[in-house]
Design an enzyme around this catalytic site. Structure first.
Site, short mmCIF file in Angstrom:
data_model
loop_
_atom_site.label_atom_id
_atom_site.label_comp_id
_atom_site.label_asym_id
_atom_site.label_seq_id
_atom_site.Cartn_x
_atom_site.Cartn_y
_atom_site.Cartn_z
CE LYS A 175 7.66 -19.01 35.13
NZ LYS A 175 7.15 -17.95 36.02
NE ARG A 197 13.38 -11.89 38.36
CZ ARG A 197 12.50 -12.78 37.87
NH1 ARG A 197 12.71 -14.06 38.04
NH2 ARG A 197 11.42 -12.39 37.22
NE ARG A 224 13.09 -9.82 34.00
CZ ARG A 224 12.39 -10.94 33.99
NH1 ARG A 224 12.97 -12.06 34.30
NH2 ARG A 224 11.11 -10.92 33.69
NE ARG A 242 6.76 -9.49 34.78
CZ ARG A 242 7.87 -9.65 35.52
NH1 ARG A 242 8.31 -8.66 36.27
NH2 ARG A 242 8.50 -10.78 35.50
NE ARG A 270 4.30 -15.31 30.90
CZ ARG A 270 5.58 -15.38 31.23
NH1 ARG A 270 6.40 -16.15 30.56
NH2 ARG A 270 6.04 -14.69 32.24
P1 AMP Z 1 9.55 -14.08 32.10
O1 AMP Z 1 11.03 -13.95 31.95
O2 AMP Z 1 9.05 -15.48 31.88
O3 AMP Z 1 9.04 -13.47 33.37
O4 AMP Z 1 8.91 -13.23 30.91
C1 AMP Z 1 9.12 -11.83 30.81
C2 AMP Z 1 8.15 -11.24 29.80
O5 AMP Z 1 8.36 -11.82 28.51
C3 AMP Z 1 6.67 -11.48 30.09
O6 AMP Z 1 6.16 -10.53 31.01
C4 AMP Z 1 6.07 -11.33 28.70
O7 AMP Z 1 6.00 -9.96 28.32
C5 AMP Z 1 7.12 -11.98 27.82
N1 AMP Z 1 6.87 -13.43 27.66
C6 AMP Z 1 7.64 -14.46 28.12
N2 AMP Z 1 7.12 -15.64 27.79
C7 AMP Z 1 5.96 -15.37 27.12
C8 AMP Z 1 4.95 -16.18 26.55
N3 AMP Z 1 4.99 -17.53 26.62
N4 AMP Z 1 3.90 -15.55 25.94
C9 AMP Z 1 3.85 -14.22 25.86
N5 AMP Z 1 4.75 -13.39 26.40
C10 AMP Z 1 5.81 -13.95 27.03
#
Ligand code: AMP
Length: 196
Positions: free
Chosen positions: A14, A128, A134, A146, A89
């Site tokens: 993404k 990554r 990260r 996740r 989400r």
């Molecule tokens: P990402 O960078 O999109 O993989 O997000 C990393 C982490 O941020 C996720 O595993 C969640 O803990 C949190 N997170 C990101 N976006 C959301 C969302 N829309 N709702 C809830 N938690 C989020």
């Protein structure tokens, strides 16, 4: 306005694709994960709260995430459209986004869902994690959680958009450029029917 929800499990590509799409379509990129990480770096209260969930691979609560997303949209009043990356989400997040955009006389144009098989996701996330450091990409049990959270709480959001005829599945294999081409074709189709 062209408002795209870029969807898919962690590691689907993404972020990579969003960077290319914003350049081509002149959209504003809002990644909730990136915004949370910036808050963690800045040691804000929001960052501390988000970190306690992110470190476990859990979702940050809807109320916090929705308020943050709305405030980020409001910071970009001249945007020609948005790419929402990592949001919504959950179904309540999708409902809140619809109400919020409707209050601004616009709506989500289309959800583009990147489809990548699970083992490939795990491989990409571990790579990554090595390159970016990260924490949530470096630990296999957090990655597994996740993906589980995605399957149990997030995948259903696709139904919300499918019910409105705004869902496009994009097979996420074949290299970055090939996937980008597929995304652009899907967007161009929806651009023609987006009137506001
Ligand atoms: P990402 O960078 O999109 O993989 O997000 C990393 C982490 O941020 C996720 O595993 C969640 O803990 C949190 N997170 C990101 N976006 C959301 C969302 N829309 N709702 C809830 N938690 C989020």
């Amino acid at each position: 306005m062209l408002n795209i929800v870029l969807f898919g499990p962690p590691g689907a590509g993404k972020g990579t694709q969003a960077e290319k799409l914003i350049a081509k379509y002149n959209l504003c990129h809002l990644s909730t994960g990136d915004i949370f990480r910036a808050n963690i770096k800045g040691e804000t209260e929001l960052g501390k709260l988000a970190k306690s969930y992110m470190d476990k691979g859990e979702l940050v609560p809807d109320s916090v995430t929705i308020a943050m997303l709305e405030s980020e949209v409001n910071k970009n009043p001249t945007a020609q459209g948005f790419i929402f990356d990592g949001f919504p989400r959950t179904t309540p997040q999708a409902e809140a986004l619809a109400a919020f955009l409707n209050s601004k006389a616009t709506d989500v144009s289309v959800m583009l869902a990147l489809d990548v098989e699970e083992q490939e996701l795990i491989n990409r996330l571990l790579l990554r994690g090595k390159n970016s450091g990260r924490a949530d990409d470096s630990d296999e049990s957090i990655i597994a959680n996740r993906i589980k959270v995605y399957n149990e709480q997030t995948a259903v959001v696709a139904d919300f958009y499918a019910a409105q005829g705004k869902f496009e599945k994009i097979v996420g294999k074949g290299g970055i450029e090939a996937v980008f081409d597929k995304l652009c074709k899907a967007i161009d189709k929806y651009k023609q029917v987006t009137s506001n």
